[in-house]
Design an enzyme around this catalytic site. Structure first.
Site, PDB file in Angstrom:
ATOM      1  N   CYS A   1       0.723  -1.507   0.112  1.00  0.00           N
ATOM      2  CA  CYS A   1      -0.369  -0.063   0.308  1.00  0.00           C
ATOM      3  C   CYS A   1       0.358   1.056   0.119  1.00  0.00           C
ATOM      4  O   CYS A   1       1.298   1.664   1.008  1.00  0.00           O
ATOM      5  CB  CYS A   1      -0.768  -0.174   1.137  1.00  0.00           C
TER       6      CYS A   1
ATOM      7  N   CYS B   1      -0.312   4.232   2.235  1.00  0.00           N
ATOM      8  CA  CYS B   1       0.104   3.976   4.002  1.00  0.00           C
ATOM      9  C   CYS B   1       1.278   3.937   4.271  1.00  0.00           C
ATOM     10  O   CYS B   1       1.931   4.919   5.423  1.00  0.00           O
ATOM     11  CB  CYS B   1      -0.789   2.877   4.088  1.00  0.00           C
ATOM     12  N   ASP B   2       2.097   3.650   3.259  1.00  0.00           N
ATOM     13  CA  ASP B   2       3.431   3.637   3.111  1.00  0.00           C
ATOM     14  C   ASP B   2       4.576   4.842   2.933  1.00  0.00           C
ATOM     15  O   ASP B   2       5.797   4.737   2.939  1.00  0.00           O
ATOM     16  CB  ASP B   2       4.196   1.906   3.108  1.00  0.00           C
TER      17      ASP B   2
END
Ligand code: NAP
Length: 314
Positions: free
Chosen positions: A136, A139-140
């Site tokens: 993701c 997300c990261d």
């Protein structure tokens, strides 16, 4: 939640499809019961800005969008329970929904359990997950500011991840097992035209390399001749598609060859009468929040018609 009460409709899943089904079913007077599952709010809770869901002039954060959908479903009367459906019995009428501690009988069922990112399945991928291996970018990606990262895959997801990562990383290598992207033309052009993205064709990820601090590189293999090489990267994003969440159905519903629930044309009806499927669990093509919400609406309306046919009265 009364165990012995036969429910009109149980909804499994809490993404846009599940909540929209709950909103429509509640407003139709069906007193729906929704099970949120392991990741309440679904995939949008691991997204940052959503700017393609209609009705929001400015981008809305994924978790906020999902919190609003949940609150809206509750406001119109849906019962929402934080529990995981372990299995179902669709051969009996009413259907039986099994949780770890109880069973719920229901006349109809809406499956909106979504899909999750697929992994390659190599041990080093799991070993470094959360320490440089991710599925993701939104997300990261932030953790890789001015670093070099790789994306594995050649579809729209891989291209989207690669483009997003250029906001943070200094360089993104896109590693694909063929020399042609599967992604749509516009996405492929945007990706290959991005000066921060360098494609590496005809390579598969053989091993993630690292030390106690995390990922340091990748060993890649040429699928044509098995030759391997190593490249240095600080992180790797696996973007090879998604897997629909259908294990709990244990083969009782017809799936297609990719594992998605088969629905009738222009309908959310599944192979079992009274069971409807909405959102990513039955959609390998569009996979959008708004299309998931649309099919969630369809599922609730179709469940309502089904219950009327069965003699349900308000
Ligand atoms: P996908 O289209 O199935 O692409 C998966 C990619 O991963 C393919 O390029 C595939 O290679 C590669 N792959 C699969 N297994 C692999 C393995 N074991 N090792 C190496 N490579 C592997 O999945 P997706 O990109 O997630 O997209 C799914 C659907 O959602 C598509 O219909 C897509 O259009 C849609 N989508 C749309 C958007 C958008 O419009 N913004 C964004 C994301 C997704 P091959 O090409 O060789 O098969």
């Amino acid at each position: 939640m009364l165990k012995d009460t036969i429910r009109n409709v149980v909804i499994v899943g809490s993404g846009p499809a599940g909540y929209t089904a709950a909103i429509y079913a509640a407003r139709a007077g069906l007193n729906p019961l929704l099970f949120e599952g392991l990741q309440p709010g679904g995939q949008l809770t691991i997204t940052t800005d959503v700017e393609n869901f209609p009705g929001f002039r400015e981008p809305v954060a994924g978790p906020e969008l999902m919190a609003n959908m949940r609150a809206q479903a509750e406001r119109v009367g849906a019962e929402i329970v934080s529990d995981v459906v372990e299995s179902v019995d669709l051969a009996s009428r009413p259907f039986v929904i099994r949780l770890s501690s109880t069973e719920i009988p229901t006349k109809s069922l809406v499956i909106a359990t979504g899909a999750e990112a697929r992994w390659l399945g190599i041990p080093s991928e799991q070993k470094y997950r959360g320490r440089g291996v991710s599925a993701c970018a939104t997300c990261d990606g932030f953790f890789f500011r001015n670093q070099k990262v790789a994306v594995i895959g050649g579809g729209d997801s891989a291209c989207e991840e690669a483009n997003y990562l250029t906001n943070h990383a200094s360089q993104v290598v896109l590693i694909h097992r063929r020399d042609q992207l599967r992604a749509s033309n516009i996405m492929a052009e945007r990706t290959l035209g991005n000066p921060k993205i360098r494609p590496i064709w005809f390579r598969v990820l053989d091993e993630v390399l690292g030390d106690d601090r995390g990922v340091t590189g990748l060993r890649l293999k040429d699928p044509r001749n098995g030759e391997s090489e190593q490249i240095q990267v600080d992180g790797v994003f696996i973007a090879i598609g998604h897997r629909p969440n259908t294990e709990f159905l244990d083969g009782q519903i017809e799936l297609d060859e990719k594992g998605y629930i088969v629905t009738a044309p222009d309908s959310t009806a599944t192979s079992v009468k009274g069971v409807f499927a909405a959102g990513d669990v039955q959609d390998s093509v569009f996979r959008q929040a708004v299309t998931a919400a649309g099919t969630g609406c369809m599922a609730a309306i179709e469940a309502s018609h089904f219950l009327e046919e069965q003699g349900h009265s308000h």
